[in-house]
Design a protein around this motif. Sequence first.
Motif, mmCIF file in Angstrom:
data_model
loop_
_atom_site.group_PDB
_atom_site.id
_atom_site.type_symbol
_atom_site.label_atom_id
_atom_site.label_comp_id
_atom_site.label_asym_id
_atom_site.label_seq_id
_atom_site.Cartn_x
_atom_site.Cartn_y
_atom_site.Cartn_z
ATOM 1 N N THR A 282 0.744 -1.280 0.036
ATOM 2 C CA THR A 282 -0.121 0.024 -0.051
ATOM 3 C C THR A 282 0.691 1.295 -0.027
ATOM 4 O O THR A 282 2.069 1.113 0.624
ATOM 5 C CB THR A 282 -0.940 -0.093 1.100
ATOM 6 N N ASP A 283 0.428 2.189 -0.764
ATOM 7 C CA ASP A 283 1.019 3.647 -0.507
ATOM 8 C C ASP A 283 0.038 4.517 -0.869
ATOM 9 O O ASP A 283 -0.762 4.552 -2.032
ATOM 10 C CB ASP A 283 2.190 3.766 -1.601
ATOM 11 N N PRO A 284 0.203 5.869 -0.269
ATOM 12 C CA PRO A 284 -0.746 6.834 -0.741
ATOM 13 C C PRO A 284 -0.589 7.778 -1.941
ATOM 14 O O PRO A 284 -1.650 8.269 -2.522
ATOM 15 C CB PRO A 284 -0.849 7.836 0.591
ATOM 16 N N ASN A 285 0.495 7.379 -2.586
ATOM 17 C CA ASN A 285 1.028 8.015 -3.525
ATOM 18 C C ASN A 285 0.792 7.048 -4.922
ATOM 19 O O ASN A 285 1.676 6.139 -5.026
ATOM 20 C CB ASN A 285 2.349 8.515 -3.379
ATOM 21 N N PRO A 286 -0.068 7.189 -5.668
ATOM 22 C CA PRO A 286 -0.141 6.230 -6.787
ATOM 23 C C PRO A 286 0.900 5.968 -7.781
ATOM 24 O O PRO A 286 1.055 5.122 -8.248
ATOM 25 C CB PRO A 286 -1.448 6.584 -7.441
ATOM 26 N N HIS A 287 1.787 7.040 -7.790
ATOM 27 C CA HIS A 287 2.744 7.095 -8.792
ATOM 28 C C HIS A 287 4.023 6.280 -8.365
ATOM 29 O O HIS A 287 4.817 6.237 -9.151
ATOM 30 C CB HIS A 287 3.217 8.554 -8.864
ATOM 31 N N PHE A 288 4.047 5.799 -7.366
ATOM 32 C CA PHE A 288 4.866 4.793 -6.871
ATOM 33 C C PHE A 288 4.751 3.410 -7.488
ATOM 34 O O PHE A 288 5.735 2.396 -7.723
ATOM 35 C CB PHE A 288 4.997 4.431 -5.406
ATOM 36 N N GLU A 289 3.583 3.212 -8.064
ATOM 37 C CA GLU A 289 3.256 1.810 -8.499
ATOM 38 C C GLU A 289 4.027 1.423 -9.643
ATOM 39 O O GLU A 289 4.632 0.456 -9.683
ATOM 40 C CB GLU A 289 1.756 1.501 -8.952
ATOM 41 N N ARG A 290 4.385 2.358 -10.554
ATOM 42 C CA ARG A 290 5.017 1.763 -11.645
ATOM 43 C C ARG A 290 6.591 1.563 -11.163
ATOM 44 O O ARG A 290 7.199 0.571 -11.891
ATOM 45 C CB ARG A 290 5.194 3.360 -12.658
ATOM 46 N N TYR A 291 7.121 2.071 -10.354
ATOM 47 C CA TYR A 291 8.467 1.879 -9.856
ATOM 48 C C TYR A 291 8.411 0.555 -8.959
ATOM 49 O O TYR A 291 9.368 -0.391 -8.943
ATOM 50 C CB TYR A 291 9.300 3.038 -9.037
ATOM 51 N N LEU A 292 7.494 0.498 -8.431
ATOM 52 C CA LEU A 292 7.317 -0.743 -7.544
ATOM 53 C C LEU A 292 7.172 -2.105 -8.395
ATOM 54 O O LEU A 292 7.725 -3.137 -8.049
ATOM 55 C CB LEU A 292 5.904 -0.587 -6.740
ATOM 56 N N ARG A 293 6.536 -1.985 -9.296
ATOM 57 C CA ARG A 293 6.464 -2.948 -10.453
ATOM 58 C C ARG A 293 7.767 -3.504 -11.065
ATOM 59 O O ARG A 293 8.111 -4.731 -11.342
ATOM 60 C CB ARG A 293 5.770 -2.567 -11.793
ATOM 61 N N ARG A 294 8.837 -2.395 -11.273
ATOM 62 C CA ARG A 294 10.147 -2.653 -11.714
ATOM 63 C C ARG A 294 10.783 -3.640 -10.452
ATOM 64 O O ARG A 294 11.564 -4.368 -10.739
ATOM 65 C CB ARG A 294 10.781 -1.538 -12.017
ATOM 66 N N SER A 295 10.575 -3.192 -9.107
ATOM 67 C CA SER A 295 11.151 -3.900 -8.075
ATOM 68 C C SER A 295 10.684 -5.240 -8.038
ATOM 69 O O SER A 295 11.309 -6.434 -7.509
ATOM 70 C CB SER A 295 11.028 -3.140 -6.675
ATOM 71 N N MET A 296 9.352 -5.371 -8.196
ATOM 72 C CA MET A 296 8.829 -6.793 -8.432
ATOM 73 C C MET A 296 9.456 -7.807 -9.354
ATOM 74 O O MET A 296 9.564 -8.956 -9.274
ATOM 75 C CB MET A 296 7.162 -6.785 -8.685
ATOM 76 N N GLU A 297 9.707 -7.195 -10.781
ATOM 77 C CA GLU A 297 10.279 -7.862 -11.552
ATOM 78 C C GLU A 297 11.739 -8.434 -11.147
ATOM 79 O O GLU A 297 12.111 -9.505 -11.506
ATOM 80 C CB GLU A 297 10.598 -7.051 -12.754
ATOM 81 N N ASP A 298 12.230 -7.799 -10.023
ATOM 82 C CA ASP A 298 13.619 -8.387 -9.880
ATOM 83 C C ASP A 298 13.660 -9.164 -8.734
ATOM 84 O O ASP A 298 14.596 -9.688 -8.129
ATOM 85 C CB ASP A 298 14.591 -6.808 -9.487
ATOM 86 N N ASN A 299 12.065 -9.657 -8.128
ATOM 87 C CA ASN A 299 12.075 -10.123 -6.869
ATOM 88 C C ASN A 299 11.248 -11.488 -7.239
ATOM 89 O O ASN A 299 10.233 -11.118 -6.514
ATOM 90 C CB ASN A 299 11.989 -9.436 -5.698
ATOM 91 N N LYS A 300 11.481 -12.337 -7.915
ATOM 92 C CA LYS A 300 10.618 -13.453 -8.554
ATOM 93 C C LYS A 300 10.389 -14.346 -7.299
ATOM 94 O O LYS A 300 9.459 -15.178 -7.463
ATOM 95 C CB LYS A 300 10.842 -14.068 -9.529
#
Length: 251
Positions: A104-122
């Motif tokens: 969760t995060d109150p700033n929706p603009h973090f999601e695109r960068y979070l997705r990048r981190s998810m790709e690096d942590n399978k």
Amino acid sequence: MGRFQGRILFCFIKLCRFLCLALSFPFYLLDFVGLCRAYRRLFPLLVYNITSSYNNKMHKTKRELFRNLATFANSDGSLRLLEIGCGSGANLKFYPHGCTVTCTDPNPHFERYLRRSMEDNKHLTYETFLTVSGEDMRDIQDGSVDVVVSTLVLCSVRDVPKVLQEVRRVLRTGGAFYFLEHVVSDSSTWTYFLQCVFEPLWYYVGDGCIVTRTTWKDLEAAGFAELHLRHVEAPEVSLMIRPHIMGHSIK
């Protein structure tokens, strides 16, 4: 330090803070008319770019913090983890293999960068990303997670006790809340002086970050069954956020 010298220092801090407040006035006006919203789009990019540097400096600390996280898994080995104020996903690589993560995060603009981190942590399973504040996580059911994580988040929420109340609500009985937060320094230090003086500017640059919070007091009053907390100094980071608290509490 004598009482007279103490009063002089207090007045000097107040004067310096007033000058800093004056310098912050343009930011206040921008925020008042809504133009600071553009900075909310830029802030996630800044955080994403400095995450690697902060993690390198805090690697040992985070390893130590999360070393026993897997002990809160269920009997079938599953571990449901909720990270509040997840930002760009700085903590994902420290979580145990196979756990299911909700962010969760109150700033929706973090999601695109979070997705990048998810790709690096399978090694993790990702449940969802929710754009909600820590004070109101109504979309998450009572007692539905095993672990809640907060790192560098409680400095910028509106109501720390309310966030901790929500954390206790969503945790199952016996679940744990892990935290790593910067806090105010001892009043006898130069760090404290800098925090008091430059906090108004830091607030705007840090997207609402308040550097003079005594967060450990909120944790002590939050009503957890157990609290394991210690004060540490973060190596090689800005003096403004060098004093930290770390640990975990159990519901």
